[in-house]
Design an enzyme around this catalytic site. Structure first.
Site, PDB file in Angstrom:
ATOM      1  N   GLN A  90       0.862  -1.187   0.000  1.00 32.07           N
ATOM      2  CA  GLN A  90       0.000   0.000   0.000  1.00 32.07           C
ATOM      3  C   GLN A  90       0.900   1.239   0.000  1.00 32.07           C
ATOM      4  O   GLN A  90       1.711   1.407   0.909  1.00 32.07           O
ATOM      5  CB  GLN A  90      -0.875  -0.001   1.252  1.00 32.07           C
ATOM      6  CG  GLN A  90      -1.836   1.162   1.350  1.00 32.07           C
ATOM      7  CD  GLN A  90      -2.470   1.270   2.727  1.00 32.07           C
ATOM      8  OE1 GLN A  90      -1.917   0.796   3.704  1.00 32.07           O
ATOM      9  NE2 GLN A  90      -3.629   1.887   2.806  1.00 32.07           N
ATOM     10  N   GLU A 117     -10.487  -1.611   5.937  1.00 37.32           N
ATOM     11  CA  GLU A 117      -9.265  -1.870   6.687  1.00 37.32           C
ATOM     12  C   GLU A 117      -9.527  -1.801   8.185  1.00 37.32           C
ATOM     13  O   GLU A 117      -9.206  -2.702   8.934  1.00 37.32           O
ATOM     14  CB  GLU A 117      -8.202  -0.840   6.269  1.00 37.32           C
ATOM     15  CG  GLU A 117      -6.888  -1.014   7.001  1.00 37.32           C
ATOM     16  CD  GLU A 117      -5.819  -0.011   6.562  1.00 37.32           C
ATOM     17  OE1 GLU A 117      -6.167   1.004   5.951  1.00 37.32           O
ATOM     18  OE2 GLU A 117      -4.653  -0.260   6.861  1.00 37.32           O
ATOM     19  N   ASN A 172      -5.218   6.481  16.363  1.00 37.89           N
ATOM     20  CA  ASN A 172      -6.392   6.433  17.228  1.00 37.89           C
ATOM     21  C   ASN A 172      -6.901   7.831  17.598  1.00 37.89           C
ATOM     22  O   ASN A 172      -8.100   7.997  17.855  1.00 37.89           O
ATOM     23  CB  ASN A 172      -6.087   5.609  18.481  1.00 37.89           C
ATOM     24  CG  ASN A 172      -6.129   4.120  18.168  1.00 37.89           C
ATOM     25  OD1 ASN A 172      -6.203   3.737  17.004  1.00 37.89           O
ATOM     26  ND2 ASN A 172      -6.089   3.283  19.189  1.00 37.89           N
ATOM     27  N   GLU A 173      -6.010   8.830  17.606  1.00 38.61           N
ATOM     28  CA  GLU A 173      -6.496  10.197  17.872  1.00 38.61           C
ATOM     29  C   GLU A 173      -7.503  10.594  16.786  1.00 38.61           C
ATOM     30  O   GLU A 173      -8.569  11.136  17.071  1.00 38.61           O
ATOM     31  CB  GLU A 173      -5.327  11.203  17.874  1.00 38.61           C
ATOM     32  CG  GLU A 173      -4.403  11.108  19.083  1.00 38.61           C
ATOM     33  CD  GLU A 173      -3.320  10.041  18.913  1.00 38.61           C
ATOM     34  OE1 GLU A 173      -3.360   9.293  17.916  1.00 38.61           O
ATOM     35  OE2 GLU A 173      -2.448   9.951  19.798  1.00 38.61           O
TER      36      GLU A 173
END
Ligand SMILES: Cc1cc2nc3c(=O)[nH]c(=O)nc-3n(C[C@H](O)[C@H](O)[C@H](O)COP(=O)(O)OP(=O)(O)OC[C@H]3O[C@@H](n4cnc5c(N)ncnc54)[C@H](O)[C@@H]3O)c2cc1C
Length: 381
Positions: free
Chosen positions: A125, A244, A362-363
């Site tokens: 990717q 994803e 994650n933020e």
């Protein structure tokens, strides 16, 4: 919600279990982040494919079994329970393939999917750039129109598997004058061995070349390798990220098997009077089951035609934080032995630390949950 599996899914489970019992290598394969290990994992992909176990949810014409999303979830439970090798073709199968199913032409699917399913072509990717990670739409790599295709220039980074992979998929700026950053982007596929591509491996914490930087200098890509309409790359890319984070990158099977392993570890090696540690082991089992049920609920909605939207961010935050807690518990249980860096738990722990970063930090996922699921006001950026 009906939590029982269909007769077909139960049959698939039994067949998968029997096949894996017979074929999973007795000794672990060498790390897939080495040349030798990559080749061994590619052979394993071919073995899976030969008996139609590499992409069970795909239609049969591309090498699958047409087993759907639940068939895939069941297969993954069996796969991890059997301790089978990591999937070197994961980027292709979980990220590019869903994008092709949704946006590619039939010619592209017929050309790309079978070779992906067999491990003949392994994909990387190529999205992130040195100045464009969380703010991906600010990416600068260009694709400029030329006769019969496009010329790519720029730099990509953190491309997992790219040191040994064959091809890559990414988004490129095709209209630098578009009024907004996420407009004028195009999604395309290219060869990592094409003239003008330089692949420079990046070492992971353990020194293995798990990623690469890609330097692109006028790399020709034919029109047949553009996915969807030029200029629509952002919309197409966003359908990839939902897959994803939400469903396919980290199936519950992985965590159910890890929680089982932790319980075995507790039974054989723990101090039974350490009730605090015992509670953390119990939490790991509960967490794996909760994640399984949440994923089954999402899969039910998916199978009924809904798309996985912002819920995928909830999943991503959950599995990434869960994975770290599970590994920390295992290391505490092992005591000094857990410090040995070649141990399975120690290696898993180091990798789990990357979970809150890859597939979108994650933020950012918490912002998505706050704004889109909870309806909270936009934070200051
Ligand atoms: C193990 C691993 C594998 C990867 N594999 C690939 C791959 O195969 N292909 C690929 O293209 N990329 C890959 N990546 C890159 C990954 O997608 C990026 O690292 C990620 O998107 C974050 O971008 P960044 O590293 O530029 O960090 P930044 O975006 O610079 O973020 C740095 C910190 O700032 C925080 N932050 C940034 N913006 C905001 C905001 N608006 N609000 C609140 N906090 C914010 C972030 O959450 C983070 O904590 C991989 C990364 C890892 C760790």
């Amino acid at each position: 919600m009906d939590l029982d599996l269909s007769a077909d899914e139960e049959t698939l489970r039994a067949e998968a279990r029997a096949w894996l019992a017979e074929h999973v290598p007795a000794a672990p394969l060498p790390s897939l982040e080495t040349e030798e290990g990559f080749a061994a994992h590619r052979e394993w992909e071919a073995r899976l494919h030969a008996d139609r176990w590499s992409v069970v949810s795909w239609p049969r014409q591309y090498g699958g079994r047409g087993a759907g999303i639940f068939g895939w979830l069941v297969f993954e439970e069996e796969y991890y329970a059997a301790g089978a090798p990591g999937r070197v073709s994961q980027n292709g199968i979980h990220l590019l393939a869903p994008t092709l199913f949704d946006h590619a032409t039939e010619e592209q699917r017929a050309r790309v999917l079978p070779a992906m399913a067999s491990g003949e072509v392994i994909w990387a990717q190529a999205w992130s750039e040195p100045e464009s990670g969380s703010d991906l739409a600010s990416l600068k790599s260009r694709a400029v129109r030329t006769a019969g295709g496009w010329l790519l220039s720029g730099q990509k980074t953190w491309s997992s598997r790219a040191p040994f992979a064959d091809r890559a998929f990414g988004i490129f700026r095709t209209d630098p004058d578009a009024p907004k950053a996420h407009q004028g982007l195009t999604y395309l596929m290219f060869d990592l061995s094409a003239p003008g591509v330089t692949v420079r491996p990046i070492g992971r914490l353990d020194g293995k070349p798990a990623f690469a930087e890609l330097f692109l200098d006028q790399v020709f890509v034919p029109d047949e390798d553009v996915i969807g309409e030029p200029g629509q790359g952002w919309r197409i890319a966003m359908s990839t990220t939902g897959n994803e984070r939400g469903l396919t990158l980290r199936s519950p099977g992985r965590f159910l098997a890890a929680a089982d392993r932790l319980v075995r570890q507790w039974r054989t090696g723990a101090d039974p009077s350490d009730t605090a540690l015992r509670d953390r082991v119990a939490d790991a089992v509960i967490g794996a089951r909760a994640y399984q049920l949440f994923t089954y609920a999402n899969a039910s909605r998916f199978a009924a035609g809904a798309s996985i939207g912002a819920e995928s961010s909830l999943n991503k935050v959950f599995w990434s934080e869960y994975d770290i807690a599970l590994h920390e518990t295992a290391l505490d249980l092992l005591g000094a032995e857990g410090e040995l860096t070649d141990g399975e738990w120690a290696q898993g722990y180091v990798f789990s630390l990357a979970g809150p970063l890859y597939a979108g930090t994650n933020e950012i996922q918490r912002d998505i949950v706050a704004e889109r699921l909870l309806g909270l006001p936009k934070g200051r950026r």
